[in-house]
Design an enzyme around this catalytic site. Sequence first.
Site, PDB file in Angstrom:
ATOM      1  N   ASP A 200       0.831  -1.195   0.000  1.00 40.54           N
ATOM      2  CA  ASP A 200       0.000   0.000   0.000  1.00 40.54           C
ATOM      3  C   ASP A 200       0.869   1.249   0.000  1.00 40.54           C
ATOM      4  OD1 ASP A 200      -2.478  -1.128  -0.070  1.00 40.54           O
ATOM      5  OD2 ASP A 200      -2.852  -1.013   2.085  1.00 40.54           O
ATOM      6  N   LYS A 222      -1.116   1.038  -8.165  1.00 37.18           N
ATOM      7  CA  LYS A 222      -0.907   1.078  -9.607  1.00 37.18           C
ATOM      8  C   LYS A 222      -1.382  -0.189 -10.322  1.00 37.18           C
ATOM      9  CE  LYS A 222       2.965   4.302  -9.302  1.00 37.18           C
ATOM     10  NZ  LYS A 222       4.401   4.563  -9.596  1.00 37.18           N
TER      11      LYS A 222
END
Length: 410
Positions: A200, A222
Amino acid sequence: MAEHPAYPVGLRLTGRRVVVLGGGQVAQRRLPALIAAGADVRLVSPDATPSVEAMADAGEITWERRPYAEGDLADAWYALIATSDTEANTAASAEAERHRVWCVRSDDADRATAWTPATGHSEGVTVAVLTTDARHRDPRHTAAIRDAVVEGLRDGTLVAPHRRTRTPGVALVGGGPGDPDLITVRGRRLLAEADVVIADRLGPRDLLAELPPHVEVIDAAKIPYGRFMAQEAINNALIEHAKQGKAVVRLKGGDPFVFGRGMEEAQALAEAGIPCTVVPGISSSISVPGAAGIPVTHRGVAHEFTVVSGHVAPDDERSLVDWPSLAKLTGTLVILMGVDKIGRIAETLVAHGRSPETPVALVQEGTTAAQRRVDATLATVAETVVAREVRPPAVIVVGEVVGVGPHGTA
């Protein structure tokens, strides 16, 4: 005897009699390991420290409240002599020699038949360090070596190849509030053993730089997904890599189960038949205020604290928080993910009875080098956030505890 090194050996004491003479600080330090080894511990001492007495009260040891007497070591396999009476220690040591009982003496190691090594533990391995030359015995140096080896095993800097087959699976690891030193020992070890790390944005980023080159690091922010598919995409990535036989670490900020969607991931893994280990982390809800000098509870000030998510406003139909009830509490309110909603949150709390003068602290980037604290009140917090350019991640603390301590406003 001093010309020869000690012979190292591991004693298996389960169910076997161990006699400890003296109930002071030495016994207090040594008894937990003897209890953990399953020994039948018999303490002989007229008195004991409160901690040792608690062990006896709990039935972990048998305590005979009297001085040492001849014959106390007759049925022992191992003895720890740690009284303040030199004559009694000498007599007990002589009895141990006659009965061939391995004996440790806290007052005179040279007259003992056994020495206690500096020990540490890491994932089923016990590290024991002894000074081989009695003429140069330095307990501090021995302990420092022990600490260095154990720390290396725990953080992965000292890597020993596993001869057993590692079981693939996923570990949901709480990385803590941001400072890499605040991840748990187990979490750091699992990181060192990982093949894939899905991290994270709020996890301890500095730890990723320490990973070996072969470890695949995936930024969860992403992973390609549609706006409402974020968690499902992350779940799929965890399952995909685990099914390839890899050891996967899902590195999260704080604790996996405190607004971290950890249970959603655990449920998805269970449905896919993937083994999952949950490693709790230090939650930012208590650690970040603490790092900023704010206790979430304090005697005479706050007897409770409540942690809520502020990611949706109080008037949002998706909100599950009972804001009117929270406004009536007198304790501390900790709000996570609420920077952009704090104005409406403050208005709601005041509208339902909380004083507009209630202190508020916003701690941005808590526990990291970029940490800063901004103080306000419920009446001023909305404009303060804008004026001081407070940005996420920030933990918001509402209550009188904000004024406690050297950095408080009170």
